[in-house]
Design a protein around this motif. Structure first.
Motif, mmCIF file in Angstrom:
data_model
loop_
_atom_site.group_PDB
_atom_site.id
_atom_site.type_symbol
_atom_site.label_atom_id
_atom_site.label_comp_id
_atom_site.label_asym_id
_atom_site.label_seq_id
_atom_site.Cartn_x
_atom_site.Cartn_y
_atom_site.Cartn_z
ATOM 1 N N GLU A 86 14.030 6.031 -3.170
ATOM 2 C CA GLU A 86 13.017 5.068 -2.879
ATOM 3 C C GLU A 86 11.561 5.102 -2.130
ATOM 4 O O GLU A 86 10.316 5.604 -1.867
ATOM 5 C CB GLU A 86 13.560 4.140 -1.952
ATOM 6 N N GLU B 214 1.745 3.090 5.604
ATOM 7 C CA GLU B 214 2.882 3.001 4.987
ATOM 8 C C GLU B 214 4.119 4.064 5.824
ATOM 9 O O GLU B 214 5.025 5.490 4.984
ATOM 10 C CB GLU B 214 3.089 3.935 3.896
ATOM 11 N N ALA C 207 0.260 7.871 4.351
ATOM 12 C CA ALA C 207 2.902 7.501 4.016
ATOM 13 C C ALA C 207 3.478 8.408 5.534
ATOM 14 O O ALA C 207 2.530 9.597 5.695
ATOM 15 C CB ALA C 207 3.322 8.335 2.611
ATOM 16 N N ARG D 38 7.950 4.904 -2.547
ATOM 17 C CA ARG D 38 6.454 4.962 -1.418
ATOM 18 C C ARG D 38 5.415 5.592 -1.487
ATOM 19 O O ARG D 38 4.656 5.682 -1.488
ATOM 20 C CB ARG D 38 7.285 4.420 -0.796
ATOM 21 N N ILE E 100 7.966 5.177 6.809
ATOM 22 C CA ILE E 100 9.179 5.156 5.572
ATOM 23 C C ILE E 100 10.281 5.808 6.074
ATOM 24 O O ILE E 100 10.448 6.771 6.374
ATOM 25 C CB ILE E 100 8.600 6.257 4.265
#
Length: 319
Positions: free
Chosen positions: A207, A198, A167, A211, A200
């Motif tokens: 959110e 990922e 992330a 995630r 973001i």
């Protein structure tokens, strides 16, 4: 004491996090007033001036009158107009704190802020990360906190069969080494590495946390220090990659009460090191899981909300 934090906007939600933590600790009572929102992160608010009705404005006026401490974040000071009120009109008898969070105006010209505070006789100065002490050595480092027992900041059950999910949540990509991360992950996938990025971006904080929590690892940045994103990832039990330099590592280790080798960050100072660390984690998910477990233990033992909020309360006690 009664503390009123004052900010143009709440930097990464740290102001409201401190207020809630301090109030849970029970040593002081803290409120925060804000003037603007930025990005779409939707941080929780306390007294947000554009949203205040007559009762809210009356409450703000009461706090301006009765607070013992005005705690200014970033570029805010007593001349920041808060609707019909000016903090300067209520300054008599108040202790004043200035808390720098690395705003680009400060980073580009810290001497301007130091000169201003000297001229005003302001000596109660805080910085949010150790690197800022290089720019304002007379300040005290006050670490940021995350509420490690909040469900959104606890580790999640994860699928450890692969791919490695990394992330990254940059507020400003130019300051977070996002281009280097994209280049490195593209090259690693071309090599056949089993990983997925990922990204973001520009989403509400709830959110963003959800995630991140579903990932295995988190890339913060390679700017030499760490961000709130690092603390969130450590709390969530992720393997957190960041490029802390020796200065920051020394300060962090001292605060945490551990040796440098016990710091949980996965160190990467440049693209080459980043590629090597991601290659290692993607090739050994058991190693990644172990690094994440160490991250969580570190936050529980060395960087708890109570410890960090207590440090801020100690600072206020000394005003």
């Amino acid at each position: 004491m009664n503390i009123l934090m004052i900010a143009v906007n709440d930097p990464a939600g740290t102001g409201i996090a401190f207020c809630r933590a301090v109030n849970r600790l029970g040593r002081h009572h803290c409120r925060i007033v804000t003037l603007e929102t930025r990005y779409t992160h939707d941080w929780p608010k306390d007294l947000h001036v554009p949203d205040l009705d007559a009762a809210g404005l009356a409450e703000l006026e009461r706090l301006l009158k009765t607070s013992d401490v005005f705690h200014f974040h970033m570029t805010a000071d007593e001349n920041l107009r808060l609707g019909p009120f000016l903090p300067a009109d209520y300054l008599a008898g108040k202790a004043v704190v200035h808390h720098e969070h690395g705003h680009h105006d400060f980073r580009s010209d810290p001497e301007r802020f130091r000169a201003k505070y000297r001229a005003l006789g302001r000596t109660h100065l805080l910085v949010s990360t150790p690197d800022l002490k290089r720019m304002m050595p007379e300040a005290r480092w006050q670490p940021n906190l995350v509420p490690q027992d909040d469900p959104a900041l606890r580790p999640a059950e994860r699928d450890w069969t692969g791919p490695l999910v990394v992330a990254h949540s940059p507020t400003r990509k130019d300051l977070k080494n996002t281009d280097e991360l994209l280049s490195v992950t593209d090259a690693l996938r071309a090599e056949g590495a089993d990983l997925r990025l990922e990204m973001i971006d520009n989403v509400p904080h709830t959110e963003c946390l959800a995630r991140k929590r579903a990932a295995h690892a988190l890339f913060d940045h390679m700017q030499g220090y760490y961000g709130v994103s690092s603390l969130e990832g450590l709390s969530q039990g992720l393997a957190v990659i960041a490029g802390l330099d020796a200065w920051n590592r020394a300060h962090v280790a001292e605060f945490a009460g551990v040796a440098d080798a016990e710091l949980p960050w996965v160190a990467a100072r440049d693209a080459g090191e980043l590629a090597a660390r991601l290659r290692e984690l993607a090739g050994d998910l058991d190693l990644c899981r172990a690094r994440g477990e160490a991250s969580r233990r570190f936050m529980e033992r060395c960087w708890s909300e109570a410890k960090v909020a207590g440090r801020l309360c100690d600072f206020w006690d000394g005003l």
